[in-house]
Motif scaffolding. Structure first.
Motif, PDB file in Angstrom:
ATOM      1  N   GLY C 171      54.470 -37.957   2.160  1.00  0.00           N
ATOM      2  CA  GLY C 171      53.500 -37.795   1.092  1.00  0.00           C
ATOM      3  C   GLY C 171      53.892 -36.587   0.274  1.00  0.00           C
ATOM      4  O   GLY C 171      54.858 -35.888   0.599  1.00  0.00           O
ATOM      5  N   THR C 172      53.156 -36.366  -0.805  1.00  0.00           N
ATOM      6  CA  THR C 172      53.338 -35.117  -1.548  1.00  0.00           C
ATOM      7  C   THR C 172      51.957 -34.526  -1.787  1.00  0.00           C
ATOM      8  O   THR C 172      50.961 -35.251  -1.847  1.00  0.00           O
ATOM      9  CB  THR C 172      54.028 -35.329  -2.910  1.00  0.00           C
ATOM     10  OG1 THR C 172      53.240 -36.225  -3.701  1.00  0.00           O
ATOM     11  CG2 THR C 172      55.425 -35.872  -2.724  1.00  0.00           C
ATOM     12  N   ASP C 173      51.938 -33.213  -1.882  1.00  0.00           N
ATOM     13  CA  ASP C 173      50.664 -32.507  -1.959  1.00  0.00           C
ATOM     14  C   ASP C 173      50.754 -31.465  -3.065  1.00  0.00           C
ATOM     15  O   ASP C 173      51.519 -30.515  -2.968  1.00  0.00           O
ATOM     16  CB  ASP C 173      50.399 -31.853  -0.582  1.00  0.00           C
ATOM     17  CG  ASP C 173      48.990 -31.302  -0.458  1.00  0.00           C
ATOM     18  OD1 ASP C 173      48.509 -30.679  -1.417  1.00  0.00           O
ATOM     19  OD2 ASP C 173      48.384 -31.495   0.628  1.00  0.00           O
ATOM     20  N   THR C 174      49.998 -31.690  -4.136  1.00  0.00           N
ATOM     21  CA  THR C 174      49.994 -30.777  -5.280  1.00  0.00           C
ATOM     22  C   THR C 174      48.699 -29.967  -5.316  1.00  0.00           C
ATOM     23  O   THR C 174      48.673 -28.818  -5.724  1.00  0.00           O
ATOM     24  CB  THR C 174      50.173 -31.582  -6.583  1.00  0.00           C
ATOM     25  OG1 THR C 174      51.365 -32.362  -6.466  1.00  0.00           O
ATOM     26  CG2 THR C 174      50.284 -30.680  -7.806  1.00  0.00           C
ATOM     27  N   GLY C 175      47.610 -30.641  -4.849  1.00  0.00           N
ATOM     28  CA  GLY C 175      46.326 -29.942  -4.788  1.00  0.00           C
ATOM     29  C   GLY C 175      45.526 -30.382  -3.568  1.00  0.00           C
ATOM     30  O   GLY C 175      44.331 -30.103  -3.452  1.00  0.00           O
ATOM     31  N   GLY C 176      46.197 -31.123  -2.680  1.00  0.00           N
ATOM     32  CA  GLY C 176      45.519 -31.652  -1.495  1.00  0.00           C
ATOM     33  C   GLY C 176      45.888 -33.100  -1.218  1.00  0.00           C
ATOM     34  O   GLY C 176      45.304 -33.756  -0.352  1.00  0.00           O
ATOM     35  N   SER C 177      46.889 -33.596  -1.936  1.00  0.00           N
ATOM     36  CA  SER C 177      47.221 -35.020  -1.923  1.00  0.00           C
ATOM     37  C   SER C 177      47.790 -35.557  -0.610  1.00  0.00           C
ATOM     38  O   SER C 177      47.972 -36.758  -0.477  1.00  0.00           O
ATOM     39  CB  SER C 177      48.200 -35.350  -3.056  1.00  0.00           C
ATOM     40  OG  SER C 177      47.510 -35.436  -4.274  1.00  0.00           O
ATOM     41  N   ILE C 178      48.105 -34.676   0.354  1.00  0.00           N
ATOM     42  CA  ILE C 178      48.427 -35.141   1.705  1.00  0.00           C
ATOM     43  C   ILE C 178      47.214 -34.903   2.598  1.00  0.00           C
ATOM     44  O   ILE C 178      46.763 -35.790   3.334  1.00  0.00           O
ATOM     45  CB  ILE C 178      49.647 -34.383   2.288  1.00  0.00           C
ATOM     46  CG1 ILE C 178      50.925 -34.843   1.596  1.00  0.00           C
ATOM     47  CG2 ILE C 178      49.741 -34.601   3.802  1.00  0.00           C
ATOM     48  CD1 ILE C 178      52.166 -34.038   1.981  1.00  0.00           C
ATOM     49  N   ARG C 179      46.666 -33.688   2.513  1.00  0.00           N
ATOM     50  CA  ARG C 179      45.599 -33.300   3.454  1.00  0.00           C
ATOM     51  C   ARG C 179      44.306 -34.087   3.241  1.00  0.00           C
ATOM     52  O   ARG C 179      43.654 -34.499   4.200  1.00  0.00           O
ATOM     53  CB  ARG C 179      45.339 -31.792   3.314  1.00  0.00           C
ATOM     54  CG  ARG C 179      46.482 -30.947   3.855  1.00  0.00           C
ATOM     55  CD  ARG C 179      46.425 -29.535   3.315  1.00  0.00           C
ATOM     56  NE  ARG C 179      46.800 -29.501   1.893  1.00  0.00           N
ATOM     57  CZ  ARG C 179      46.468 -28.544   1.046  1.00  0.00           C
ATOM     58  NH1 ARG C 179      45.728 -27.524   1.454  1.00  0.00           N
ATOM     59  NH2 ARG C 179      46.860 -28.596  -0.214  1.00  0.00           N
ATOM     60  N   GLN C 180      43.940 -34.300   1.968  1.00  0.00           N
ATOM     61  CA  GLN C 180      42.682 -35.004   1.718  1.00  0.00           C
ATOM     62  C   GLN C 180      42.740 -36.444   2.208  1.00  0.00           C
ATOM     63  O   GLN C 180      41.866 -36.874   2.952  1.00  0.00           O
ATOM     64  CB  GLN C 180      42.320 -34.880   0.225  1.00  0.00           C
ATOM     65  CG  GLN C 180      40.991 -35.508  -0.155  1.00  0.00           C
ATOM     66  CD  GLN C 180      41.182 -36.756  -1.012  1.00  0.00           C
ATOM     67  OE1 GLN C 180      42.276 -37.336  -1.008  1.00  0.00           O
ATOM     68  NE2 GLN C 180      40.126 -37.175  -1.705  1.00  0.00           N
ATOM     69  N   PRO C 181      43.769 -37.231   1.871  1.00  0.00           N
ATOM     70  CA  PRO C 181      43.827 -38.590   2.432  1.00  0.00           C
ATOM     71  C   PRO C 181      43.974 -38.596   3.959  1.00  0.00           C
ATOM     72  O   PRO C 181      43.431 -39.485   4.627  1.00  0.00           O
ATOM     73  CB  PRO C 181      45.048 -39.225   1.758  1.00  0.00           C
ATOM     74  CG  PRO C 181      45.693 -38.192   0.926  1.00  0.00           C
ATOM     75  CD  PRO C 181      44.789 -37.001   0.848  1.00  0.00           C
ATOM     76  N   ALA C 182      44.680 -37.611   4.513  1.00  0.00           N
ATOM     77  CA  ALA C 182      44.778 -37.535   5.976  1.00  0.00           C
ATOM     78  C   ALA C 182      43.383 -37.358   6.563  1.00  0.00           C
ATOM     79  O   ALA C 182      43.008 -38.029   7.540  1.00  0.00           O
ATOM     80  CB  ALA C 182      45.684 -36.372   6.383  1.00  0.00           C
TER      81      ALA C 182
END
Lengths: 95, 477, 489
Positions: C171-182
C-alpha cells in the motif's frame, strides 16, 4: 474566504481543467469549504518558525556524471497516442 | 525628448556535462529525435530526479570565477506551466535560493572606459525539449532530447545602457564560460542563448519604464539588432502617445523585427515551490576549495601574462586572449620554439584568414600548432623567406604535410650560398644597363626593381637580406 | 479447503516441507479472487499466467534450497506501483491503458525476495481519498460489511487481504492511506519512515508525504515484507542511506522499560466511544506487557488536517501536470488547439476529487496566496513535528486510535469532502513529520474492527513491529476474520 465562480474559472485555467457551467457552483462550494478548513492556520502564531519543506533532514546526494541510459524510444513511444517521425505530436502550436 | 535605455540580460548556458542534470541520458547534440529522452526526461509516472555532480561543480566554478557568493544551501524549486516541450508540466529550477548569488563583471566599453555590470544570480535548471513547428503543416512535433540538459541561467542587473554594451557583456560571459570549460558556447547549436529585458525611460527619470522580454536571440549580431529594433519600437510607441505592454516578444532575424509571442500571451503565474523530490544542495568549504584549486587561468590574468612574457601589441593580445582555444593554440606554437611575435602574426594573420574562409574553429584547424611552429622555425632559421612561407602555409593548409615536407617536395629551400646569389645579381645587373644608370644617378628606388629581378631568377628562394647587400655593393662599386 | 495459512512463517515451513507448493498457494488465491472479487471489487488487474509462472519459479527455488522466507508467498500490489509490461492505472481513467515500461523498486524488491504477485489492487484515484470511492474502477467493499467502505486509499489491498484473497499486499500512505484501511478491515498496516522505502516507480501523489508500506495480517509478516522493500535506492534522492536491520530478529524483545506516550488530543470528542474503549483496553494491555504509559500532549495536532490539505494538494497539483495526453495516458478524442487538447484530456480523465485537489493546490500556490497558505502550512508543519520531537524526548513511542470511527457506510461522506478529510485526523501527523507508524487491530465497535496506532521516531520500524508483535502475541484481534474469508486467517 469563499471562492467565486470566477475564482474557479481562474484556477481551473491555471490547472488546465474545465469545469462545466452546471458544476461550477458545486466546485465553488466544496473548494470554499476546503479553503475555510485550511484558513484555520492563519490563527497559529508562527513567528520565527522556519518552514518545513521536507521531513527528511538530509542533503541532496550527487550522482556521478556518466551516461547510463540507452535509446528506448520505440519502446517508450508505444504509450503515446500520436507519434510520427519519432516525434510526439500535438496540435499546431503558434508561437 | 532624449531617452535612456535600460537592458538586463538572462543568459542560458548549457553546461558541458556528459549526462543530463537529473538523469543518466546523454546530452550529445544531434542525435535522432527522442533517442536521448529517458524515463526521467519524459516525466514518466513514478520516476524521480537525481542531481548530476558535475552540473553543481560547473555552476560553482562560474560563481567563483565572477567572484560571486556561493550559496551554501541552495534549493531546487518547481516552476509550473504547461507547454508540450516541458514534459512534467513544471521545470525544475531554482527560485529563492540559487546556487550562485551576487557577483559582478567588468567590461571594457568602446570608448576605452570600464564598466561594472552586476550579476544578480546564476541558478541551475533543466532545459526544455524542442517544439518543431515546421515539419508538419498542421501539427507540432516534439523532440525531448534536449529536455533535462543542465542550464546555468545567469541573470544580470539592468545595468546596460545600449545594445552595444549588452553585447560586450554577453561576449565577456561567453569568454568566461568557454575559459572555464563549463559550456561549449555554441550559439548555433543553442548551447549559449540570451533573453534580453529592454525598457526605455526619459533621461534623468529614476523609475524604470515598462520592459519587454526578447526571446530567441541566437547570435551576438542578432542581440544587438533585436535590442536596437526594440528600443526604437518602444520610443516610437511612447512618442506616438502609446504605452509599452509588459510582454514576451520574439525576434525574427529574417524580418529584423520583434513581435508579441502568442503562446506567452497569458500572464504567467508559475506557482514556484520547493521541489519535494530533491533535498537542499549543501556546498562546503572543501568543495569550493577544490573548485578554486582547479580553476584555469582567466582572461584578465592571461592578458597580463601575455604582455609580460611575449612583448606583443595590446590589440594582438586582446584578440588572442579573446578566444580560449586561440590563446591555447598560440601558446602551444610558442612552446614548440616559435618566436612569439612571428607566432602572433601567423595565428592572427594567415591562420585566422584561412579559418574564416573555411568557416572552421581553431580547435579543428587544418594545421596543428606543432606544424605551425615548424613553419615559423623555418622562417626563423632562414630556410625560407616570409614570402615563400605564404606558399608553404597554403600547401600545408591543403594537406601537403609539414613545413619541412612541403619545402622539400616543392624545392623551396632558400638560397643562402653567396656564389649562387652573386651570379643572379650579376646577371640582373648585366641585363638592365638602363636601370643601373638610373641607380647610379641617385634613383634609390630602382633597387627594388633589381631585388625583384634576382628573386625571379632564383624562383624567390634567394635570401632577401643577402640579395639586398650584394646588389648595393655591386651597384655602388 | 484453502491452502492459505495464518502467517508467512507457517507458509514458508509448509513450502519447505513440501506440504504445499507455491503454485497451489497462488492457484488458491486466484480461485478466491475469482469467487469473491465480484462482490468486493478489490482488484483492478489479475495476472494468472504471470503469477503461476512466478510461483513455479519459486517452487524451483524452494526445491533447490535457495529460497528465502518470502519465496513462493502470494501477494498483491496496490495499482500505484509500476510493474514492467503490465497495466498500472492508479485507479484513474487517465492511466487506464498505461503499460509501465519499468519496475518500481517495491515491485522488483519483493519479486527478488520470491514473493508472487497475483495482480494489482483497486485504490482511490491517484491515492486521493479515504474511502476508495474515488476510483475510476468503482468503490471497494469492506469484507466485514459490504455496505461499508474499507477505507482508502489502499482500500483494495486492505479488502483483498482481509477477505483472504491474498495473504498480504502493498500500500502507500500519504495521510493515512495504509493505516486507516488496515484499521477499518482488521489488518496490520505499516507506514515506514519517510525515506525508508524508495519511491522510485510509485506514482506520486504528494512527494514529501508518500511512503510505501504493507498490509498484512500480522506484525511478523510486515517485518519480513518490509525487509525486502526497504533500503537505499540511488534513483530516489529522498531515499535514506540507512542500513536495514533484521526486523524479525527484534520482534520478541521485551517491552519492559519501554515508555509509551498517550497524547490527550487523540481522545477528543471526535473519537467514537467503542473505538475509545478498544484503544484504552489496548493501552492497558501494554501496561501488562511491562510498558510504562504516560500522558503527553500534541498541542498542534488539530492543525494537521489543515496543513495536510495545503501541502498535499500543492504537491499533487504539480505532480499531476505531467498527465497531458502527449507521451502516455489518456488523450481526448476531440480535436482542437493545444489548450483544448490539454484541458479536455485532463477534464475527461480526472475524477471530481482529483480535480478538486489539483485546483486547491493551484490556488494555494498562486500569486498572492503562497505566503498565507503554503508557507504558513509548512511553518505549522514544523510546529507539529516539534511537538512530536518533544514527546519523543520523554517516550519511546506514541499510542492512540488510528481512526475516529470504525468503517463508515459507502456514500456516507462522499458529498462532504471536509468530513471525509477529518477521517485522517489521527494519522496525518506521522506523514507530516515523516515518522513511521503502524495500525494493529485492537478490538471491535459495532461489530467492526478498530485500529490501534503506534507512532515511532525516524527509522524506529523495528521497535514499532516489536511492540505490535508483542501485543499480537498477547491478543487475538489480528486473527479474527470476516465471514467472507471462510475462516481463512
Amino acid at each position: 474566504m469563499p471562492l467565486s465562480k470566477q475564482d474557479i474559472d481562474h484556477i481551473a485555467r491555471l490547472a488546465r481543467l474545465e469545469v462545466a457551467p452546471q458544476e461550477k457552483g458545486d466546485y465553488a462550494e466544496k473548494l470554499s469549504q476546503i479553503i475555510e478548513l485550511v484558513e484555520q492556520l492563519g490563527a497559529i502564531d508562527t513567528t520565527g518558525v522556519v518552514p518545513m519543506a521536507h521531513p527528511l533532514d538530509m542533503v541532496q546526494r550527487l550522482r556521478p556524471d556518466s551516461v547510463t541510459e540507452t535509446d528506448q524510444r520505440d519502446y517508450l513511444q508505444q504509450n503515446a497516442r500520436d507519434t510520427e517521425n519519432a516525434l510526439y505530436i500535438v496540435p499546431k502550436v503558434i508561437e | 525628448m532624449s531617452w535612456e535605455v535600460v537592458i538586463g540580460l538572462e543568459i542560458h548556458a548549457q553546461l558541458a556535462t556528459k549526462s543530463k542534470i537529473f538523469s543518466g541520458a546523454s546530452t550529445a547534440f544531434g542525435a535522432q529525435p527522442n533517442a536521448q529522452a529517458c524515463l526521467v526526461d519524459l516525466g514518466y509516472p513514478g520516476v524521480l530526479p537525481v542531481l548530476n555532480e558535475q552540473a553543481v561543480a560547473m555552476a560553482v566554478k562560474f560563481g567563483v570565477a565572477v567572484g560571486a557568493e556561493i550559496t551554501r544551501r541552495s534549493v531546487f524549486a518547481r516552476k509550473n506551466y504547461f507547454y508540450p516541450d516541458l514534459p512534467k508540466g513544471y521545470q525544475i529550477s531554482q527560485f529563492e535560493l540559487p546556487i550562485v548569488g551576487n557577483g559582478q563583471l567588468t567590461i571594457k566599453l568602446e570608448d576605452g572606459t570600464e564598466k561594472v555590470v552586476g550579476i544578480t544570480r546564476a541558478h541551475l535548471e533543466e532545459d526544455a525539449g524542442k517544439s518543431l513547428h515546421d515539419i508538419f503543416s498542421d501539427r507540432t512535433g516534439i523532440d525531448l532530447n534536449r529536455a533535462g540538459t543542465p542550464l546555468l541561467e545567469i541573470v544580470s542587473e539592468p545595468d546596460m545602457r545600449s545594445a552595444a554594451e549588452a553585447v560586450t557583456y554577453m561576449r565577456k560571459i561567453h569568454q568566461i564560460v568557454r575559459y572555464l570549460g563549463v559550456c561549449d558556447g555554441s550559439m548555433q547549436e543553442g548551447s549559449f542563448r540570451c533573453d534580453a529585458n529592454v525598457s526605455v525611460r526619459p533621461m534623468g527619470q529614476e523609475e524604470l519604464g515598462t520592459r519587454t522580454e526578447l526571446k530567441n536571440i541566437n547570435s551576438f549580431r542578432f542581440v544587438e539588432r533585436a535590442i536596437n529594433f526594440e528600443i526604437q519600437r518602444q520610443i516610437d510607441l511612447i512618442e506616438d502617445g502609446g504605452t509599452v505592454t509588459q510582454e514576451t516578444r520574439l525576434y525574427d532575424p529574417d524580418k529584423d523585427e520583434t513581435r508579441s509571442m502568442r503562446s506567452k500571451e497569458e500572464a504567467n503565474d508559475y506557482r514556484y515551490f520547493p521541489d519535494p523530490d530533491l533535498l537542499p544542495v549543501v556546498i562546503d568549504d572543501d568543495f569550493i576549495a577544490a573548485i578554486k584549486a582547479e580553476l584555469p587561468e582567466l582572461p584578465a590574468a592571461k592578458t597580463i601574462r601575455f604582455a609580460e612574457s611575449f612583448g606583443l601589441k595590446s590589440a594582438q593580445i586582446e584578440t588572442l586572449v579573446g578566444d580560449v582555444d586561440m590563446a591555447a593554440y598560440f601558446e602551444q606554437v610558442v612552446g614548440e620554439g616559435a618566436d612569439p611575435r612571428l607566432a602572433a602574426n601567423y595565428v592572427l594573420g594567415d591562420l585566422t584568414a584561412a579559418l574564416n574562409k573555411d568557416s572552421l574553429e581553431i580547435a579543428v584547424s587544418k594545421i596543428s600548432a606543432v606544424d605551425m611552429a615548424g613553419l615559423i622555425k623555418r622562417v626563423m632559421d632562414n630556410t625560407i623567406s616570409g614570402k615563400i612561407a605564404k606558399e608553404v602555409f597554403e600547401a600545408m593548409w591543403s594537406g601537403e604535410g609539414s613545413a619541412d615536407a612541403v619545402i622539400e617536395s616543392r624545392g623551396l629551400k632558400q638560397i643562402t650560398d653567396t656564389g649562387a646569389i652573386e651570379a643572379a645579381v650579376d646577371q640582373a645587373i648585366a641585363d638592365n644597363p638602363q636601370q643601373v644608370a638610373e641607380f647610379k644617378g641617385g634613383k634609390e628606388k630602382v633597387l627594388g626593381f633589381f631585388v625583384g629581378k634576382v628573386m625571379q631568377l632564383t624562383q624567390g628562394k634567394a635570401n632577401p637580406g643577402q640579395v639586398n647587400k650584394l646588389l648595393r655593393d655591386k651597384l655602388s662599386a | 479447503m484453502s491452502t492459505l495459512l495464518p502467517d508467512f512463517a507457517e507458509m514458508a515451513r509448509a513450502l519447505r516441507a513440501g506440504k504445499v507448493s507455491s503454485r497451489e498457494l497462488t492457484g488458491d488465491c486466484l480461485a478466491r479472487i475469482k469467487r469473491h472479487d465480484s462482490s468486493l471489487n478489490s482488484f483492478i488487474s489479475v495476472y494468472p499466467e504471470q503469477a503461476l509462472a512466478a510461483a513455479d519459479a519459486a517452487d524451483k527455488a524452494i526445491a533447490s534450497g535457495s529460497a528465502g522466507p518470502l519465496t513462493g508467498i502470494p501477494m498483491a500490489h496496490k495499482d500505484i506501483f509500476c510493474a514492467e509490461g503490465t497495466r498500472t492505472t492508479v485507479g484513474s481513467k487517465m492511466l487506464d491503458n498505461f503499460v509501465s515500461p519499468y519496475d518500481s523498486r517495491v515491485v522488483s524488491g519483493l519479486a527478488a525476495a520470491g514473493m508472487v504477485s497475483v495482480g494489482k489492487t483497486n485504490m482511490d484515484e491517484f491515492a486521493m481519498g479515504s474511502s476508495n470511492e474515488t476510483s475510476y474502477f468503482g468503490p471497494v467493499k469492506n469484507p466485514w460489511d459490504l455496505q461499508r467502505s474499507p477505507g482508502g486509499s489502499s482500500g483494495g489491498s486492505a479488502a483483498a487481504v482481509a477477505a483472504g484473497l491474498v495473504p498480504a499486499a502493498t500500500g502507500t500512505d500519504t495521510g493515512g492511506s495504509i493505516r486507516q484501511p488496515a484499521a477499518l478491515t482488521g489488518l496490520t498496516g505499516l507506514k515506514p519512515t519517510y525515506g525508508r522505502v524508495s519511491r522510485y516507480g510509485m506514482v506520486a501523489f504528494a512527494s514529501s508525504l508518500d511512503q510505501a508500506g504493507t498490509l498484512t495480517r500480522s506484525a511478523a509478516d510486515a517485518a519480513l515484507m518490509l525487509g525486502a522493500m526497504a533500503g537505499f535506492d540511488e534513483r530516489d534522492s529522498t531515499c535514506a542511506n540507512v542500513p536495514v536491520p533484521d526486523y524479525s530478529a527484534t520482534l520478541n524483545d521485551s517491552l519492559q522499560g519501554k515508555t509509551i506516550g498517550v497524547p490527550k488530543e487523540f481522545f477528543d470528542d471526535g473519537l467514537e466511544a467503542g473505538c475509545a474503549q478498544a484503544v484504552q483496553d489496548a493501552i492497558a494491555e501494554y501496561q501488562k506487557l511491562g510498558a510504562t504509559v504516560k500522558e503527553v500532549s500534541l498541542p498542534n495536532l488539530a492543525m494537521s488536517v489543515p496543513v495536510y490539505y495545503i501541502v498535499a494538494p500543492a504537491e499533487c497539483s504539480s505532480n499531476l501536470s505531467r498527465f497531458d495526453g502527449v507521451r502516455f495516458g489518456y488523450r481526448t478524442e476531440s480535436t482542437g488547439d493545444l489548450a483544448d487538447m490539454y484541458t479536455r484530456t485532463r477534464s475527461e480523465a480526472f475524477g471530481a476529487e482529483v480535480k478538486r485537489r489539483i485546483m486547491t493546490g493551484a490556488y494555494v500556490l498562486s500569486a498572492g496566496y503562497y505566503d498565507a497558505y503554503y508557507l504558513q502550512a509548512q511553518k505549522v508543519r514544523q510546529l507539529i513535528s516539534d511537538d512530536l520531537s518533544r514527546c519523543f524526548a520523554e517516550v519511546d513511542l506514541i499510542i492512540g486510535p488510528t481512526t475516529p470511527t470504525p468503517a463508515f457506510k459507502l456514500g456516507e461522506k462522499m458529498g462532504d469532502p471536509v468530513q471525509m478529510y477529518l477521517n485522517d485526523m489521527y494519522t496525518i501527523a506521522a506523514n507530516l513529520a515523516g515518522l513511521p507508524a503502524i495500525s494493529v487491530p485492537c478490538g471491535t465497535s459495532q461489530n467492526l474492527p478498530v485500529g490501534l496506532q503506534l507512532i515511532g521516531t525516524q527509522f524506529a520500524e523495528g521497535l514499532l513491529l516489536n511492540c505490535a508483535h508483542q501485543y499480537q502475541q498477547a491478543t487475538d484481534w489480528h486473527l479474527r476474520t470476516p465471514e467472507i474469508s471462510g475462516g481463512v486467517a
